[in-house]
Design an enzyme around this catalytic site. Structure first.
Site, mmCIF file in Angstrom:
data_model
loop_
_atom_site.group_PDB
_atom_site.id
_atom_site.type_symbol
_atom_site.label_atom_id
_atom_site.label_comp_id
_atom_site.label_asym_id
_atom_site.label_seq_id
_atom_site.Cartn_x
_atom_site.Cartn_y
_atom_site.Cartn_z
ATOM 1 C CE1 TYR A 294 20.763 19.614 8.295
ATOM 2 C CE2 TYR A 294 19.625 18.249 9.771
ATOM 3 C CZ TYR A 294 20.104 19.441 9.441
ATOM 4 O OH TYR A 294 20.285 20.484 10.671
ATOM 5 C CE LYS B 130 23.679 20.376 9.744
ATOM 6 N NZ LYS B 130 24.337 21.594 10.153
HETATM 7 N N1 LIG Z 1 16.922 25.374 13.595
HETATM 8 C C1 LIG Z 1 16.784 24.024 13.923
HETATM 9 O O1 LIG Z 1 15.681 23.769 14.399
HETATM 10 C C2 LIG Z 1 18.089 23.600 13.932
HETATM 11 C C3 LIG Z 1 18.216 22.541 14.517
HETATM 12 C C4 LIG Z 1 19.637 21.823 14.475
HETATM 13 C C5 LIG Z 1 20.581 22.388 13.765
HETATM 14 N N2 LIG Z 1 20.378 23.522 12.845
HETATM 15 C C6 LIG Z 1 21.447 24.029 12.195
HETATM 16 O O2 LIG Z 1 21.767 25.405 12.509
HETATM 17 C C7 LIG Z 1 22.166 25.896 11.438
HETATM 18 C C8 LIG Z 1 21.610 27.324 11.007
HETATM 19 O O3 LIG Z 1 20.068 27.104 10.965
HETATM 20 P P1 LIG Z 1 18.744 28.022 10.972
HETATM 21 O O4 LIG Z 1 17.715 27.468 11.735
HETATM 22 O O5 LIG Z 1 19.413 29.349 11.860
HETATM 23 O O6 LIG Z 1 18.840 28.287 9.490
HETATM 24 P P2 LIG Z 1 17.910 29.545 8.746
HETATM 25 O O7 LIG Z 1 17.201 30.436 9.869
HETATM 26 O O8 LIG Z 1 17.442 28.976 7.939
HETATM 27 O O9 LIG Z 1 19.319 30.565 8.473
HETATM 28 C C9 LIG Z 1 20.080 30.029 7.403
HETATM 29 C C10 LIG Z 1 21.224 30.870 7.316
HETATM 30 O O10 LIG Z 1 22.143 30.428 6.246
HETATM 31 C C11 LIG Z 1 22.036 31.272 5.032
HETATM 32 N N3 LIG Z 1 22.132 30.185 3.954
HETATM 33 C C12 LIG Z 1 21.190 29.507 3.364
HETATM 34 N N4 LIG Z 1 21.492 28.916 2.266
HETATM 35 C C13 LIG Z 1 22.451 29.453 1.884
HETATM 36 C C14 LIG Z 1 23.423 29.426 0.650
HETATM 37 N N5 LIG Z 1 23.059 28.644 -0.259
HETATM 38 N N6 LIG Z 1 24.434 30.096 0.682
HETATM 39 C C15 LIG Z 1 24.800 31.118 1.554
HETATM 40 N N7 LIG Z 1 24.145 31.094 2.656
HETATM 41 C C16 LIG Z 1 23.096 30.437 2.758
HETATM 42 C C17 LIG Z 1 20.877 31.991 5.199
HETATM 43 O O11 LIG Z 1 21.070 32.960 4.358
HETATM 44 P P3 LIG Z 1 19.983 34.004 3.484
HETATM 45 O O12 LIG Z 1 19.280 34.435 4.413
HETATM 46 O O13 LIG Z 1 20.789 35.047 2.729
HETATM 47 O O14 LIG Z 1 19.309 33.014 2.639
HETATM 48 C C18 LIG Z 1 20.628 32.349 6.433
HETATM 49 O O15 LIG Z 1 21.678 33.160 6.962
HETATM 50 C C19 LIG Z 1 22.364 24.932 10.274
HETATM 51 O O16 LIG Z 1 23.485 24.413 10.127
HETATM 52 C C20 LIG Z 1 21.201 23.951 10.690
HETATM 53 O O17 LIG Z 1 21.340 22.625 10.191
HETATM 54 C C21 LIG Z 1 19.254 24.072 13.189
#
Ligand SMILES: NC(=O)c1ccc[n+]([C@@H]2O[C@H](COP(=O)([O-])OP(=O)(O)OC[C@H]3O[C@@H](n4cnc5c(N)ncnc54)[C@H](OP(=O)(O)O)[C@@H]3O)[C@@H](O)[C@H]2O)c1
Length: 348
Positions: free
Chosen positions: A222, A226
């Site tokens: 991961y 990134k």
């Molecule tokens: N949360 C954190 O602490 C954090 C920190 C730093 C960076 N980020 C980054 O922020 C971004 C969003 O993270 P999040 O925490 O909001 O994630 P999340 O709540 O798990 O949501 C992920 C989203 O991506 C979609 N998704 C996942 N796998 C997929 C696939 N194989 N094909 C198509 N769509 C897919 C999901 O769709 P479904 O619902 O349909 O599965 C959902 O809409 C990511 O790039 C992550 O690396 C997050």
């Protein structure tokens, strides 16, 4: 020999005098740079006015494409951009979740929506054809590359399952690149069209992470994915500047979501609404990422953490790596204990 004795003995030596003056100038130079960066950080975070999204076509019939739009941070990007007056193409895996959000957006904000559902981990050409078909005649000005996957729990690289490793790189990198190759030309043609009398600009935001900012043991794949986005996005920013498209990597520490498995927000862990609001408010400003071109660490506590690490031990230091290793080893231990407890409860 103390410094005072040394100075008394050699103060009339020209080499010593020039060396001291040189050291003083280097010190003043570094202090000035630090103060300028700190001033810029404070201005970006607490003083600058929020960005007006009419600059990116809000309120004038333009469209934003948001990936990973059915949950967490991506859903919040879709809602907040719609609230500003952009129509939204919602992309993620689950059709039913996207349909609910599309309805919510259309009812609340009176903008149009389109849905494109596919599993980005399959890297199937059909996925990209579907997206291409959905946007081919839309005046798109904004792309939010938000979709991403991390490891289910921190894991040593040598024990990482092949499927997890493959999915992370396919979703975070391959899909992001291929989606951008479809959407960016639409943005370029929209903003460089002769009818664009308002000089609307284009915007491509990509979600980075502290996992990519700092090499992160136990999340190595991961972390690498990134870090890849950091270099790719900054390079693209250079390429598209002449086409009036702003390209920015957005760096975040933890945010409450399904991915982070954190439910309760705190001063260092905002919820998606708080995080996205700070991101959209500060487009074009570096916030905590003062040392990086086309990059922003927008949430205020994340920004102070980024600035603090960068100004002291540095993101690539052995010290930062060791602390990160210990933190993720401890998270892994707790996750394994929890999994064992849940398995035992299921048996009873
Ligand atoms: N949360 C954190 O602490 C954090 C920190 C730093 C960076 N980020 C980054 O922020 C971004 C969003 O993270 P999040 O925490 O909001 O994630 P999340 O709540 O798990 O949501 C992920 C989203 O991506 C979609 N998704 C996942 N796998 C997929 C696939 N194989 N094909 C198509 N769509 C897919 C999901 O769709 P479904 O619902 O349909 O599965 C959902 O809409 C990511 O790039 C992550 O690396 C997050």
């Amino acid at each position: 020999m103390s410094f005072t004795q040394f100075f008394d003995n050699y103060s009339d030596n020209l080499i010593v005098q020039y060396s001291l003056i040189f050291a003083l100038l280097v010190g003043v130079f570094h202090l000035t740079i630090f103060l300028l960066k700190f001033g810029s950080l404070v201005y970006d975070l607490f003083i600058a006015a929020p960005v007006n999204f009419s600059k990116y076509g809000a309120g004038s019939g333009k469209w934003a494409v948001v990936t990973g739009a059915s949950d967490g941070i991506g859903k919040e990007y879709a809602l907040q951009l719609a609230k500003k007056g952009l129509s939204i193409v919602l992309v993620s895996r689950t059709q039913s979740k996207l349909e609910l959000i599309a309805k919510e957006i259309e009812t609340a904000y009176k903008v149009n929506t389109k849905i494109v559902a596919f599993d980005a981990s399959t890297d199937d050409e059909e996925n990209y054809l579907k997206l291409e078909k959905a946007v081919f005649d839309l005046p798109v000005t904004v792309l939010i590359n938000n979709v991403g996957q991390s490891h289910s729990i921190p894991v040593p690289f040598l024990e990482t399952e092949k499927k997890e490793l493959q999915d992370i790189i396919t979703i975070n990198n391959i899909a992001t690149l291929k989606i951008t190759q479809i959407i960016a030309p639409r943005i370029v043609s929209t903003v460089n069209n002769a009818n664009n009398q308002k000089n609307t600009r284009g915007l491509i935001l990509t979600m980075g992470s502290f996992g990519g900012l700092l090499p992160t043991p136990y999340l190595a794949t991961y972390s690498g994915s990134k870090a890849f986005l950091q270099s790719w996005s900054a390079a693209l920013a250079g390429e598209l500047a002449a086409d009036n498209v702003d390209v920015e990597l957005v760096i975040s520490y933890l945010v409450t979501s399904a991915m982070s498995k954190i439910k309760r927000s705190s001063s260092t862990i905002p919820n998606p609404k708080q995080f996205v609001s700070s991101t959209l408010k500060g487009i074009g400003r570096r916030n905590g990422a003062q040392e990086r071109y086309a990059t922003s660490t927008p949430y205020w506590t994340h920004a102070l953490m980024h600035f603090g690490i960068d100004s002291t031990v540095g993101v690539y230091s052995k010290f930062a790596n060791k602390l990160n290793l210990q933190m993720h080893q401890s998270i892994r231990q707790r996750a394994l204990k929890k999994a064992a407890r849940l398995a035992a409860e299921k048996k009873d």
